[in-house]
Motif scaffolding. Structure first.
Motif, PDB file in Angstrom:
ATOM      1  N   LEU A   1       0.320   9.069  -1.113  1.00 53.05           N
ATOM      2  CA  LEU A   1       0.378   7.792  -0.830  1.00 53.05           C
ATOM      3  C   LEU A   1      -0.420   6.801  -1.809  1.00 53.05           C
ATOM      4  CD1 LEU A   1       1.122   8.029   2.831  1.00 53.05           C
ATOM      5  CD2 LEU A   1       2.618   8.592   1.091  1.00 53.05           C
ATOM      6  N   ILE A   2      -0.171   5.789  -1.961  1.00 57.37           N
ATOM      7  CA  ILE A   2      -0.886   4.974  -2.611  1.00 57.37           C
ATOM      8  C   ILE A   2      -1.914   3.904  -1.682  1.00 57.37           C
ATOM      9  CG2 ILE A   2      -0.976   2.657  -4.048  1.00 57.37           C
ATOM     10  CD1 ILE A   2       1.806   3.510  -5.319  1.00 57.37           C
TER      11      ILE A   2
ATOM     12  N   ASN B   1       5.975  -1.360   1.404  1.00 60.89           N
ATOM     13  CA  ASN B   1       6.743  -2.383   1.097  1.00 60.89           C
ATOM     14  C   ASN B   1       7.034  -3.514   2.493  1.00 60.89           C
ATOM     15  OD1 ASN B   1       8.756  -1.350   2.253  1.00 60.89           O
ATOM     16  ND2 ASN B   1       9.627  -0.570   0.472  1.00 60.89           N
TER      17      ASN B   1
ATOM     18  N   GLN C   1       7.777   0.982   3.981  1.00 64.97           N
ATOM     19  CA  GLN C   1       7.894   2.283   3.656  1.00 64.97           C
ATOM     20  C   GLN C   1       6.733   2.226   2.803  1.00 64.97           C
ATOM     21  OE1 GLN C   1      11.746   1.567   1.991  1.00 64.97           O
ATOM     22  NE2 GLN C   1      12.489   3.308   3.275  1.00 64.97           N
ATOM     23  N   THR C   2       6.026   3.379   2.517  1.00 67.48           N
ATOM     24  CA  THR C   2       5.155   3.864   1.690  1.00 67.48           C
ATOM     25  C   THR C   2       5.620   4.111   0.212  1.00 67.48           C
ATOM     26  OG1 THR C   2       4.936   6.257   2.122  1.00 67.48           O
ATOM     27  CG2 THR C   2       3.488   4.730   3.446  1.00 67.48           C
ATOM     28  N   ASN C   3       5.115   4.526  -0.561  1.00 68.75           N
ATOM     29  CA  ASN C   3       5.617   5.132  -2.122  1.00 68.75           C
ATOM     30  C   ASN C   3       6.284   6.345  -1.908  1.00 68.75           C
ATOM     31  OD1 ASN C   3       2.858   5.677  -1.914  1.00 68.75           O
ATOM     32  ND2 ASN C   3       3.045   6.972  -3.623  1.00 68.75           N
TER      33      ASN C   3
END
Lengths: 289, 289
Positions: free
Chosen positions: B230-231, B240, B244-246
């Motif tokens: 994950l970022i 976002n 939601q994560t990436n």
């Protein structure tokens, strides 16, 4: 001159007050119990932090106590009107006229609880929620006003400048005061008419009207919006990302701004708007310094 | 297959669980007390709805009871790792391996409470928080691992595939188990070196290392982020507007996503993310139906 007056002592208003206080600003919270509490009759299970379902009324009362505990001034009165004096605002109750640099509207949603036949049909068609907005259209006409408290009297005073032919309908509530206008205390049974309202029917008679003003309970944020010229869409006050309405210095938070009608959202709004009010005041001070 | 596993039982996790339950989804909440509670040692005055200042630990406990009251399953265990199996996730604790369509990371912020001289200096310079990320760089080298619980053992198991020259430092904690590696139980006094860590100093000796892995307590969301790719920016999981994560299916909420580290924000996040998880699951179902 006060820095912030918060109208409404529900989750959004009290949360904002707490965060403002923490930021070193002394807000004044004004609100009368009846309005907001009515909304929270039910048991609340989905607001985080309570091991048992909590009674809505108790939550509101505890919130007020929480603010008092932190030294926040709370005035238990109905705000009747707000005036824009360009460089500051006047917040008017029955007994006081307070001046403030900013105002936060956190009165919650208008409760459309007037379940009288014809109400929805003629709302906007002769039935008005705002004397300041629509009074002018009824100059020298025959009008009615529905209400029994200070808000009604405030609206009546305004309307009496337009016409002397006014009937007051208390819709079953007591009112032992000479207002200089006829008072009908019987419950209203129906609002009637064809294209627009033309009569108010009570138990003992039918009363002809050209227009009718509703001034029950306390004015909602929407009524204040009408007084101040704030933009309203679908019953919500329109705010920007910094919780500002279109009138600089007037902020709004909680249910009245739309979105989820949830305590968690109102509390979050309160926290956020406190920040933006703080920044607004600081910026204003820098500019005028 | 579960629909949602929530990691963390603080304000964000529990609030999300409550709103998911209300939406007809049965989430499983997994978390071990120690972590999050440590963050709430202080008295809370600024979270709306309490007539008296509330003890942080009590608030967390009441939140857990609130969720239980609503029938939400809460597992009192440390999540050791999360695996991405492309079409679902595995959430691994000491005793279980649960499968889920989505995972919500709500573990709160990493508490950088390792106040050992040299820790900050060498973090990222030979001191690593993630065996999966950095273990490979220490193949056949001499490393140390700091920890004493299941998380340490999980990381040790991974590292033992890279090298056999591993020393376990419990930093003053008990550990009566044969791990097949030397165990140093004395408190660590210093991490030393020049450009990067080269030794761990304890009361009775100095232990040379090429690298050191920290696996104290429970892994934080950042450690899971490392496991899942994950970022992370400035210690926050990047999400976002729909939380939601990436990695599709991995959501995050609360302190770990940055912004105000406030209960009001975490609770709001929980409410919001529940909505987005619900929509995600619904959309996924429509697609595969």
């Amino acid at each position: 001159m006060n820095q912030v007056i918060i109208i409404g002592k529900g989750p959004a208003g009290i949360s904002a007050a707490i965060y403002l206080k923490r930021a070193g600003i002394d807000p004044i919270v004004i609100g009368k119990d009846l309005g907001a509490l009515g909304d929270y009759k039910s048991t609340i299970e989905n607001y985080y932090g309570f091991d048992q379902p909590i009674d809505g009324k108790k939550l509101i009362e505890d919130g007020i106590k929480q603010a008092s505990f932190l030294g926040i001034q709370i005035i238990d009165e109905t705000v009747i009107s707000i005036k824009d004096n360009i460089d500051h605002f006047s917040v008017i109750t029955k007994t006081s006229n307070l001046q403030s640099e900013t105002v936060l509207l956190a009165t919650g949603k208008t409760r459309e609880n007037l379940s009288i036949p014809g109400y929805r049909k003629f709302k906007g068609k002769g039935i008005s929620m705002c004397a300041t907005c629509d009074g002018y259209f009824y100059r020298k006409k025959k009008i009615g006003i529905v209400g029994c408290g200070h808000y009604m009297k405030h609206e009546l005073e305004y309307l009496s400048r337009m016409t002397k032919d006014i009937t007051v309908f208390t819709h079953g509530n007591e009112l032992d005061e000479d207002l200089g206008f006829p008072i009908i205390k019987e419950p209203i049974l129906e609002f009637g008419g064809i294209d627009k309202i033309s009569y108010v029917k009570t138990k003992n008679g039918t009363h002809e009207v050209d227009g009718l003003f509703i001034a029950l309970g306390a004015p909602s944020s929407i009524e204040f919006a009408n007084q101040l010229g704030l933009i309203v869409e679908k019953g919500n006050l329109i705010i920007n990302q910094e919780y500002q309405t279109n009138v600089p210095g007037i902020f709004a938070a909680g249910d009245i701004t739309g979105g989820k009608l949830q305590i968690a959202k109102a509390v979050y709004d309160g926290m956020e708007v406190a920040d933006y009010i703080y920044k607004y005041l600081k910026f204003k001070k820098t500019k005028t310094a």
